[in-house]
Motif scaffolding. Structure first.
Motif, short mmCIF file in Angstrom:
data_model
loop_
_atom_site.label_atom_id
_atom_site.label_comp_id
_atom_site.label_asym_id
_atom_site.label_seq_id
_atom_site.Cartn_x
_atom_site.Cartn_y
_atom_site.Cartn_z
N LEU A 1 11.13 34.61 65.45
CA LEU A 1 10.57 33.33 64.95
C LEU A 1 10.08 32.53 66.33
O LEU A 1 9.22 32.06 66.71
CB LEU A 1 11.52 32.75 64.08
CG LEU A 1 11.59 33.00 62.81
CD1 LEU A 1 12.51 32.30 61.78
CD2 LEU A 1 10.07 32.69 62.16
N ALA A 2 11.19 32.97 67.30
CA ALA A 2 11.28 31.67 68.61
C ALA A 2 10.03 32.49 69.62
O ALA A 2 9.47 31.65 70.12
CB ALA A 2 12.55 31.91 69.20
N ALA A 3 9.71 33.78 69.21
CA ALA A 3 8.79 34.21 70.12
C ALA A 3 7.34 34.31 69.70
O ALA A 3 6.22 34.76 70.35
CB ALA A 3 9.29 35.77 70.83
N GLN A 4 7.19 33.72 68.44
CA GLN A 4 5.99 34.20 67.60
C GLN A 4 4.71 33.54 68.61
O GLN A 4 3.70 34.03 68.30
CB GLN A 4 6.04 33.59 66.53
CG GLN A 4 6.14 32.04 66.37
CD GLN A 4 6.32 32.00 64.74
OE1 GLN A 4 6.73 32.83 63.90
NE2 GLN A 4 6.06 30.72 64.28
N ASP A 5 4.89 32.20 69.22
CA ASP A 5 3.68 31.83 69.91
C ASP A 5 3.90 32.10 71.37
O ASP A 5 3.15 31.44 72.29
CB ASP A 5 3.84 30.30 69.95
CG ASP A 5 3.75 29.85 68.37
OD1 ASP A 5 3.01 30.35 67.57
OD2 ASP A 5 4.75 28.87 68.15
N LEU A 6 4.45 33.36 71.95
CA LEU A 6 4.58 33.63 73.05
C LEU A 6 3.77 34.99 73.47
O LEU A 6 4.22 36.14 73.11
CB LEU A 6 6.01 34.08 73.84
CG LEU A 6 6.84 32.76 73.69
CD1 LEU A 6 8.31 33.36 74.03
CD2 LEU A 6 6.41 31.55 74.33
N PRO A 7 2.32 34.88 73.76
CA PRO A 7 1.50 36.02 73.58
C PRO A 7 2.11 37.37 74.61
O PRO A 7 1.66 38.36 74.49
CB PRO A 7 0.04 35.55 74.19
CG PRO A 7 0.56 34.25 74.97
CD PRO A 7 1.54 33.61 74.22
N GLY B 1 15.29 26.36 75.92
CA GLY B 1 15.78 26.72 77.55
C GLY B 1 15.49 28.08 77.79
O GLY B 1 14.78 28.54 78.73
N HIS B 2 15.64 29.03 76.84
CA HIS B 2 15.35 30.58 76.80
C HIS B 2 14.03 30.51 77.16
O HIS B 2 13.30 31.50 77.67
CB HIS B 2 15.91 31.17 75.90
CG HIS B 2 17.35 31.05 75.83
ND1 HIS B 2 18.10 30.87 74.64
CD2 HIS B 2 18.19 31.35 76.87
CE1 HIS B 2 19.47 31.04 74.99
NE2 HIS B 2 19.62 31.19 76.25
N ILE B 3 13.15 29.80 76.02
CA ILE B 3 11.57 29.86 76.30
C ILE B 3 11.11 29.71 77.34
O ILE B 3 10.24 30.48 77.92
CB ILE B 3 11.08 29.15 74.78
CG1 ILE B 3 11.43 29.76 73.75
CG2 ILE B 3 9.65 29.15 75.02
CD1 ILE B 3 11.16 29.32 72.35
N LEU B 4 11.62 28.49 78.09
CA LEU B 4 11.15 28.34 79.18
C LEU B 4 11.17 29.27 80.40
O LEU B 4 10.58 29.69 81.12
CB LEU B 4 11.67 26.76 79.60
CG LEU B 4 11.37 26.19 81.08
CD1 LEU B 4 9.60 25.99 81.14
CD2 LEU B 4 12.07 24.82 81.31
N ALA B 5 12.48 29.87 80.44
CA ALA B 5 12.85 30.81 81.19
C ALA B 5 11.96 31.92 81.17
O ALA B 5 11.52 32.59 82.01
CB ALA B 5 14.38 31.17 80.92
#
Length: 200
Positions: free
Chosen positions: A49-55, A3-7
């Motif tokens: 880790l959560a953000a590693q695929d968020l360029p 949910g945080h990543i989507l936000a």
């Protein structure tokens, strides 16, 4: 959680951000951390880790380098020194927006950053707009309401699911794996024979 990543993705898309800084609090001043919470360094690792695929995202541990409570106003002062030519936008969920006037030095925060709020659930849009209008009048601040997609899940619920089972549906695989490997948040703990207080 997801949910945080989507936000985060929605903030970047809707506000056309050049960069999104993800900054974990060392000592959150607005809430008590649950007793089984990992330390700040471990939370920083989970965020990385959560953000590693968020360029578009950059994890920044600047609040972990300060002593005492992690006040947003102090973080914004540091960011203004670091990025003197940039506009800063403070992104938050509706729960944080509703309590914003009780934060430490909210007037100063509003002088340094525009506010942006994303929906966390299918809440009452009219009530949100009332809260936004009140803050705009009270602090003379621009508040952007992001019309975003959302995942209706809270961090509290995810922590409970880590103990009871089912959290993997709401966490990036690399975050779930790290939590399980390190036994964080009570994940993988045998619940048989625990008292009711321990289960709570």
């Amino acid at each position: 959680h997801l949910g945080h990543i989507l936000a985060a993705q929605e903030f970047v898309r809707e506000l056309k951000l050049d960069r999104l800084l993800l900054i974990p609090a060392a000592v959150p001043p607005h809430k008590r951390m649950p007793p089984n919470s990992p330390d700040a360094g471990t939370r920083l690792k989970l965020l990385q880790l959560a953000a590693q695929d968020l360029p578009f995202a950059q994890v920044d541990g600047l609040e972990l380098e300060r002593s005492g409570a992690s006040y947003t106003v102090d973080t914004l002062r540091q960011l203004h020194e670091r990025y003197p030519e940039d506009e800063l936008i403070l992104c938050m969920g509706t729960d944080m927006l509703r309590t914003f006037d009780s934060w430490y030095q909210p007037e100063e925060i509003c002088k340094m950053a525009r506010l942006a709020v994303a929906h966390r659930s299918g809440e009452d849009a009219e009530a949100l707009q009332t809260a936004v209008s009140r803050l705009q009048r009270q602090f003379d601040v621009r508040v952007s309401v992001v019309e975003n997609r959302f995942m209706d899940i809270s961090s509290t619920t995810v922590r409970r699911l880590l103990v009871l089972g089912g959290a993997e549906a709401y966490l990036p695989p690399q975050v779930m794996a790290y939590i399980e490997q390190n036994g964080l948040y009570g994940a993988g703990k045998c619940r048989r024979g625990l008292s009711f207080e321990e289960l709570k």
